[in-house]
Write an enzyme that holds these catalytic residues in place. Structure first.
Site, PDB file in Angstrom:
ATOM      1  N   LYS A  13      70.148  26.221  17.488  1.00  0.00           N
ATOM      2  CA  LYS A  13      69.068  25.279  17.842  1.00  0.00           C
ATOM      3  C   LYS A  13      67.767  26.026  18.124  1.00  0.00           C
ATOM      4  O   LYS A  13      66.708  25.674  17.613  1.00  0.00           O
ATOM      5  CB  LYS A  13      69.452  24.445  19.082  1.00  0.00           C
ATOM      6  CG  LYS A  13      70.708  23.618  18.910  1.00  0.00           C
ATOM      7  CD  LYS A  13      71.010  22.770  20.146  1.00  0.00           C
ATOM      8  CE  LYS A  13      71.310  23.556  21.403  1.00  0.00           C
ATOM      9  NZ  LYS A  13      72.557  24.356  21.337  1.00  0.00           N
ATOM     10  N   ARG A  88      71.896  15.583  26.634  1.00  0.00           N
ATOM     11  CA  ARG A  88      73.270  16.090  26.573  1.00  0.00           C
ATOM     12  C   ARG A  88      74.261  15.106  27.162  1.00  0.00           C
ATOM     13  O   ARG A  88      75.457  15.377  27.168  1.00  0.00           O
ATOM     14  CB  ARG A  88      73.365  17.389  27.372  1.00  0.00           C
ATOM     15  CG  ARG A  88      72.829  18.584  26.633  1.00  0.00           C
ATOM     16  CD  ARG A  88      72.750  19.738  27.632  1.00  0.00           C
ATOM     17  NE  ARG A  88      73.393  20.908  27.141  1.00  0.00           N
ATOM     18  CZ  ARG A  88      72.727  21.957  26.635  1.00  0.00           C
ATOM     19  NH1 ARG A  88      71.435  21.948  26.519  1.00  0.00           N
ATOM     20  NH2 ARG A  88      73.390  23.002  26.224  1.00  0.00           N
ATOM     21  N   ARG A 127      74.825  37.857  20.821  1.00  0.00           N
ATOM     22  CA  ARG A 127      73.400  37.490  20.843  1.00  0.00           C
ATOM     23  C   ARG A 127      72.598  38.404  21.774  1.00  0.00           C
ATOM     24  O   ARG A 127      73.041  38.731  22.875  1.00  0.00           O
ATOM     25  CB  ARG A 127      73.237  36.044  21.321  1.00  0.00           C
ATOM     26  CG  ARG A 127      71.771  35.685  21.612  1.00  0.00           C
ATOM     27  CD  ARG A 127      71.538  34.226  21.813  1.00  0.00           C
ATOM     28  NE  ARG A 127      72.331  33.649  22.889  1.00  0.00           N
ATOM     29  CZ  ARG A 127      72.373  32.355  23.146  1.00  0.00           C
ATOM     30  NH1 ARG A 127      71.711  31.498  22.404  1.00  0.00           N
ATOM     31  NH2 ARG A 127      73.121  31.907  24.149  1.00  0.00           N
ATOM     32  N   ARG A 160      72.261  36.902  27.723  1.00  0.00           N
ATOM     33  CA  ARG A 160      72.301  35.797  28.678  1.00  0.00           C
ATOM     34  C   ARG A 160      73.575  35.833  29.516  1.00  0.00           C
ATOM     35  O   ARG A 160      74.645  36.161  29.003  1.00  0.00           O
ATOM     36  CB  ARG A 160      72.193  34.459  27.919  1.00  0.00           C
ATOM     37  CG  ARG A 160      70.749  34.070  27.730  1.00  0.00           C
ATOM     38  CD  ARG A 160      70.549  32.881  26.852  1.00  0.00           C
ATOM     39  NE  ARG A 160      71.447  31.750  27.074  1.00  0.00           N
ATOM     40  CZ  ARG A 160      71.360  30.614  26.386  1.00  0.00           C
ATOM     41  NH1 ARG A 160      70.408  30.473  25.460  1.00  0.00           N
ATOM     42  NH2 ARG A 160      72.201  29.629  26.599  1.00  0.00           N
ATOM     43  N   ARG A 171      81.382  26.115  27.919  1.00  0.00           N
ATOM     44  CA  ARG A 171      80.229  25.378  27.360  1.00  0.00           C
ATOM     45  C   ARG A 171      80.672  24.543  26.163  1.00  0.00           C
ATOM     46  O   ARG A 171      80.203  23.416  25.960  1.00  0.00           O
ATOM     47  CB  ARG A 171      79.128  26.365  26.946  1.00  0.00           C
ATOM     48  CG  ARG A 171      78.405  26.968  28.157  1.00  0.00           C
ATOM     49  CD  ARG A 171      77.731  28.285  27.825  1.00  0.00           C
ATOM     50  NE  ARG A 171      76.672  28.183  26.861  1.00  0.00           N
ATOM     51  CZ  ARG A 171      76.206  29.221  26.155  1.00  0.00           C
ATOM     52  NH1 ARG A 171      76.711  30.441  26.337  1.00  0.00           N
ATOM     53  NH2 ARG A 171      75.224  29.053  25.302  1.00  0.00           N
TER      54      ARG A 171
HETATM   55  P1  AP5 Z   1      70.584  30.349  19.029  1.00  0.00           P
HETATM   56  O1  AP5 Z   1      69.484  29.927  18.133  1.00  0.00           O
HETATM   57  O2  AP5 Z   1      70.238  31.071  20.270  1.00  0.00           O
HETATM   58  O3  AP5 Z   1      71.567  29.111  19.318  1.00  0.00           O
HETATM   59  P2  AP5 Z   1      71.403  27.870  20.306  1.00  0.00           P
HETATM   60  O4  AP5 Z   1      72.008  26.685  19.641  1.00  0.00           O
HETATM   61  O5  AP5 Z   1      70.002  27.751  20.794  1.00  0.00           O
HETATM   62  O6  AP5 Z   1      72.388  28.344  21.462  1.00  0.00           O
HETATM   63  P3  AP5 Z   1      72.230  28.223  23.035  1.00  0.00           P
HETATM   64  O7  AP5 Z   1      73.254  29.140  23.622  1.00  0.00           O
HETATM   65  O8  AP5 Z   1      70.815  28.391  23.490  1.00  0.00           O
HETATM   66  O9  AP5 Z   1      72.670  26.731  23.251  1.00  0.00           O
HETATM   67  P4  AP5 Z   1      73.077  26.018  24.542  1.00  0.00           P
HETATM   68  O10 AP5 Z   1      73.003  24.598  24.178  1.00  0.00           O
HETATM   69  O11 AP5 Z   1      74.377  26.471  25.097  1.00  0.00           O
HETATM   70  O12 AP5 Z   1      72.023  26.556  25.623  1.00  0.00           O
HETATM   71  P5  AP5 Z   1      70.765  25.933  26.342  1.00  0.00           P
HETATM   72  O13 AP5 Z   1      69.812  27.022  26.580  1.00  0.00           O
HETATM   73  O14 AP5 Z   1      70.295  24.695  25.714  1.00  0.00           O
HETATM   74  O15 AP5 Z   1      71.580  31.265  18.144  1.00  0.00           O
HETATM   75  C1  AP5 Z   1      72.757  31.803  18.725  1.00  0.00           C
HETATM   76  C2  AP5 Z   1      73.126  33.118  18.017  1.00  0.00           C
HETATM   77  O16 AP5 Z   1      73.440  32.846  16.655  1.00  0.00           O
HETATM   78  C3  AP5 Z   1      71.984  34.159  17.977  1.00  0.00           C
HETATM   79  O17 AP5 Z   1      72.554  35.443  18.063  1.00  0.00           O
HETATM   80  C4  AP5 Z   1      71.351  33.949  16.588  1.00  0.00           C
HETATM   81  O18 AP5 Z   1      70.741  35.129  16.098  1.00  0.00           O
HETATM   82  C5  AP5 Z   1      72.580  33.564  15.772  1.00  0.00           C
HETATM   83  N1  AP5 Z   1      72.287  32.644  14.673  1.00  0.00           N
HETATM   84  C6  AP5 Z   1      71.476  31.548  14.699  1.00  0.00           C
HETATM   85  N2  AP5 Z   1      71.479  30.924  13.498  1.00  0.00           N
HETATM   86  C7  AP5 Z   1      72.330  31.640  12.706  1.00  0.00           C
HETATM   87  C8  AP5 Z   1      72.769  31.491  11.347  1.00  0.00           C
HETATM   88  N3  AP5 Z   1      72.331  30.471  10.581  1.00  0.00           N
HETATM   89  N4  AP5 Z   1      73.639  32.416  10.853  1.00  0.00           N
HETATM   90  C9  AP5 Z   1      74.099  33.447  11.641  1.00  0.00           C
HETATM   91  N5  AP5 Z   1      73.710  33.636  12.929  1.00  0.00           N
HETATM   92  C10 AP5 Z   1      72.841  32.739  13.446  1.00  0.00           C
HETATM   93  O19 AP5 Z   1      71.392  25.473  27.752  1.00  0.00           O
HETATM   94  C11 AP5 Z   1      71.896  26.440  28.650  1.00  0.00           C
HETATM   95  C12 AP5 Z   1      72.419  25.759  29.903  1.00  0.00           C
HETATM   96  O20 AP5 Z   1      71.340  25.082  30.586  1.00  0.00           O
HETATM   97  C13 AP5 Z   1      73.484  24.677  29.715  1.00  0.00           C
HETATM   98  O21 AP5 Z   1      74.778  25.234  29.584  1.00  0.00           O
HETATM   99  C14 AP5 Z   1      73.307  23.856  30.992  1.00  0.00           C
HETATM  100  O22 AP5 Z   1      73.885  24.524  32.083  1.00  0.00           O
HETATM  101  C15 AP5 Z   1      71.803  23.865  31.176  1.00  0.00           C
HETATM  102  N6  AP5 Z   1      71.133  22.741  30.514  1.00  0.00           N
HETATM  103  C16 AP5 Z   1      70.200  22.829  29.502  1.00  0.00           C
HETATM  104  N7  AP5 Z   1      69.805  21.611  29.117  1.00  0.00           N
HETATM  105  C17 AP5 Z   1      70.503  20.728  29.898  1.00  0.00           C
HETATM  106  C18 AP5 Z   1      70.548  19.308  29.944  1.00  0.00           C
HETATM  107  N8  AP5 Z   1      69.825  18.554  29.105  1.00  0.00           N
HETATM  108  N9  AP5 Z   1      71.380  18.736  30.849  1.00  0.00           N
HETATM  109  C19 AP5 Z   1      72.113  19.481  31.690  1.00  0.00           C
HETATM  110  N10 AP5 Z   1      72.128  20.831  31.694  1.00  0.00           N
HETATM  111  C20 AP5 Z   1      71.315  21.450  30.795  1.00  0.00           C
HETATM  112 MG    MG Z   2      69.045  27.894  22.657  1.00  0.00          MG
END
Ligand code: AP5
Ligand code: MG
Length: 214
Positions: A13, A88, A127, A160, A171
């Site tokens: 994402k 979410r 990552r 992270r 997660r």
């Molecule tokens: P990356 O682009 O970083 O993936 P991502 O989908 O953004 O993964 P996240 O870990 O950020 O998602 P998340 O939903 O768990 O975390 P968030 O920060 O939203 O890519 C990942 C890896 O893959 C990288 O190494 C990249 O290089 C590689 N990659 C990417 N594309 C690729 C491809 N096509 N091919 C190969 N490799 C590839 O949330 C974190 C925490 O915050 C949650 O767990 C929760 O505690 C809290 N939180 C956030 N939002 C809310 C909400 N709305 N409600 C409640 N809690 C929330």
């Molecule tokens: Mg992300």
């Protein structure tokens, strides 16, 4: 254009949102980044959210409501935005519907990126993120893990706290139990555009942009 990007942890994402935001000249609003900044700066929100985020659980809806309303009412978002990490839960989706209804109709897009769970675990355990420019990498794509190839930052990479394998698996459980129904909610309204996230980054971006018609 107002874009909401969905998908399990690690589907790409953030990677795709940065590409789309640059291409369309709109801000990338990541609720995860907002929470991690608050944790780093030890704000009241950060102190409240730290344990929850680092364990891979969801921050309560009422706290997230304040964050998303604040972020989307910023004047930077007047001409559109790409929202990553929200909604979410079904209650979060209903709040976002209310916000969207007050904005220009027919200019919103909901994109879901799909990748299988084992590939996600492989991606997230490898990552690295640059603390200077925010670029996201996989260790296997870096020749040198001491210099960021995007901004030349030295020793700027960090891992992270929620990228520990046990937390990643929690997660994923939270995603399948609580967030998958949100995708189904938009899917039933024929609003959701599904994209294969297992392809290389450039190919995924090309497919997303083509489905957005840009
Ligand atoms: P990356 O682009 O970083 O993936 P991502 O989908 O953004 O993964 P996240 O870990 O950020 O998602 P998340 O939903 O768990 O975390 P968030 O920060 O939203 O890519 C990942 C890896 O893959 C990288 O190494 C990249 O290089 C590689 N990659 C990417 N594309 C690729 C491809 N096509 N091919 C190969 N490799 C590839 O949330 C974190 C925490 O915050 C949650 O767990 C929760 O505690 C809290 N939180 C956030 N939002 C809310 C909400 N709305 N409600 C409640 N809690 C929330
Ligand atoms: Mg992300």
């Amino acid at each position: 254009m107002r874009i909401v990007i969905f998908g399990a942890p690690g589907v790409g994402k953030g990677t795709q949102a940065k590409i789309i935001a640059t291409k369309l000249g709109i801000p990338h609003i990541s609720t995860g980044d907002i929470l991690r900044n608050a944790i780093k700066n030890e704000t009241r929100l950060g102190l409240e959210a730290k344990k929850i985020v680092e364990a891979g659980n969801l921050v309560p809806d009422d706290i997230m409501a304040g964050i998303v309303k604040d972020a989307l009412s910023d004047k930077l978002c007047q001409n559109g935005f790409i929202l990553d990490g929200y909604p979410r839960t079904l209650d979060q989706a209903k709040l976002l519907d209310n916000i969207m209804q007050q904005l220009e109709p027919d200019n919103e897009y909901y994109i879901a990126i799909e990748v299988n769970d084992e590939e996600i675990v492989r991606r997230l355990t490898n990552r690295l993120t640059c603390k200077v420019c925010g670029s996201i990498f996989n260790i296997s794509d870096l020749n040198d893990t001491t210099i960021c190839p995007k901004c030349n930052g030295v020793n700027s990479f960090y891992k992270r706290k929620d990228d520990d394998e046990g937390v990643i698996r929690n997660r994923l459980l939270v995603f399948h139990s609580t967030t998958q129904p949100v995708l189904d909610y938009y899917g039933k309204q024929n609003k959701m555009i599904f994209v294969d996230g297992s392809l290389p980054v450039d190919k995924v971006a090309e497919n997303v942009l083509s489905k957005l018609g840009v």
